[in-house]
Design a protein around this motif. Structure first.
Motif, PDB file in Angstrom:
ATOM      1  N   PRO A 113       0.814  -1.219   0.000  1.00  0.00           N
ATOM      2  CA  PRO A 113       0.000   0.000   0.000  1.00  0.00           C
ATOM      3  C   PRO A 113       0.846   1.268   0.000  1.00  0.00           C
ATOM      4  N   GLN A 114       0.480   2.195  -0.868  1.00  0.00           N
ATOM      5  CA  GLN A 114       1.172   3.484  -0.920  1.00  0.00           C
ATOM      6  C   GLN A 114       0.415   4.546  -0.125  1.00  0.00           C
ATOM      7  N   ASP A 115      -0.861   4.266   0.182  1.00  0.00           N
ATOM      8  CA  ASP A 115      -1.702   5.238   0.868  1.00  0.00           C
ATOM      9  C   ASP A 115      -1.797   4.979   2.371  1.00  0.00           C
ATOM     10  N   LYS A 116      -0.997   4.044   2.878  1.00  0.00           N
ATOM     11  CA  LYS A 116      -0.969   3.719   4.294  1.00  0.00           C
ATOM     12  C   LYS A 116       0.473   3.814   4.784  1.00  0.00           C
ATOM     13  N   GLU A 117       0.614   3.902   6.096  1.00  0.00           N
ATOM     14  CA  GLU A 117       1.948   4.022   6.670  1.00  0.00           C
ATOM     15  C   GLU A 117       2.431   2.675   7.190  1.00  0.00           C
ATOM     16  N   TYR A 133       0.606  -2.241   7.778  1.00  0.00           N
ATOM     17  CA  TYR A 133       0.318  -0.909   7.252  1.00  0.00           C
ATOM     18  C   TYR A 133      -0.959  -0.395   7.897  1.00  0.00           C
ATOM     19  N   SER A 187      -3.779   3.114   8.534  1.00  0.00           N
ATOM     20  CA  SER A 187      -4.280   4.433   8.159  1.00  0.00           C
ATOM     21  C   SER A 187      -5.410   4.813   9.106  1.00  0.00           C
TER      22      SER A 187
END
Length: 137
Positions: free
Chosen positions: A13-17, A83, A85
């Motif tokens: 995932p690119q939209d989560k940390e 990951y 968010s």
């Protein structure tokens, strides 16, 4: 009954940390040789608390596991990437989504989503009572 998707994810995932990476050990297994679900749940709770504590700027407590889905077994030696968010911030609570990906020891560079969960945390004061997250109260 639908079969679980065993196709490795091509990307993480690119939209989560990325909040946690861990390798389960033989001591974390059940009688089938798979990692205990409870062990995975505790790691997910730790991963979910990272962003929650940051948003709350302090102490938090888990108040609910709203959803928890085991998609694939976790095996000894898997490199697990957690990951997270933030989904919602309330007056005293934070809800987060956590996704867990396994990189199998024999399939380096390939990732498989093994677990996903949604958890809620509450910001607490030094006495363990809920406290406002924002200074609007």
């Amino acid at each position: 009954m639908p079969q679980p998707d065993t196709t490795p994810a091509t990307t993480l995932p690119q939209d989560k940390e990325l909040v946690l990476k861990v390798i389960p050990l033989p001591s974390d297994t059940n009688s089938n040789g798979d990692i205990f679900g409870g062990w995975v749940m505790s790691q997910v709770d730790l991963a979910g608390s990272v962003l929650s504590a940051r948003v709350a700027c302090g102490r938090i407590a888990t108040v609910a596991v709203n959803e928890f889905v085991f998609k694939q077994p976790v095996r000894v030696g898997d490199l697990l990437s957690f990951y997270s968010s933030v989904l919602r911030v309330g007056r005293t609570s934070i809800t987060v989504q956590v996704e867990v990906f396994a990189e199998r020891i024999r399939a380096q560079g390939q990732y498989l989503k093994v677990t996903e969960a949604r958890l809620s945390y509450v910001a607490i004061d030094e006495q363990g009572r809920p406290r406002p997250i924002r200074g609007d109260d």
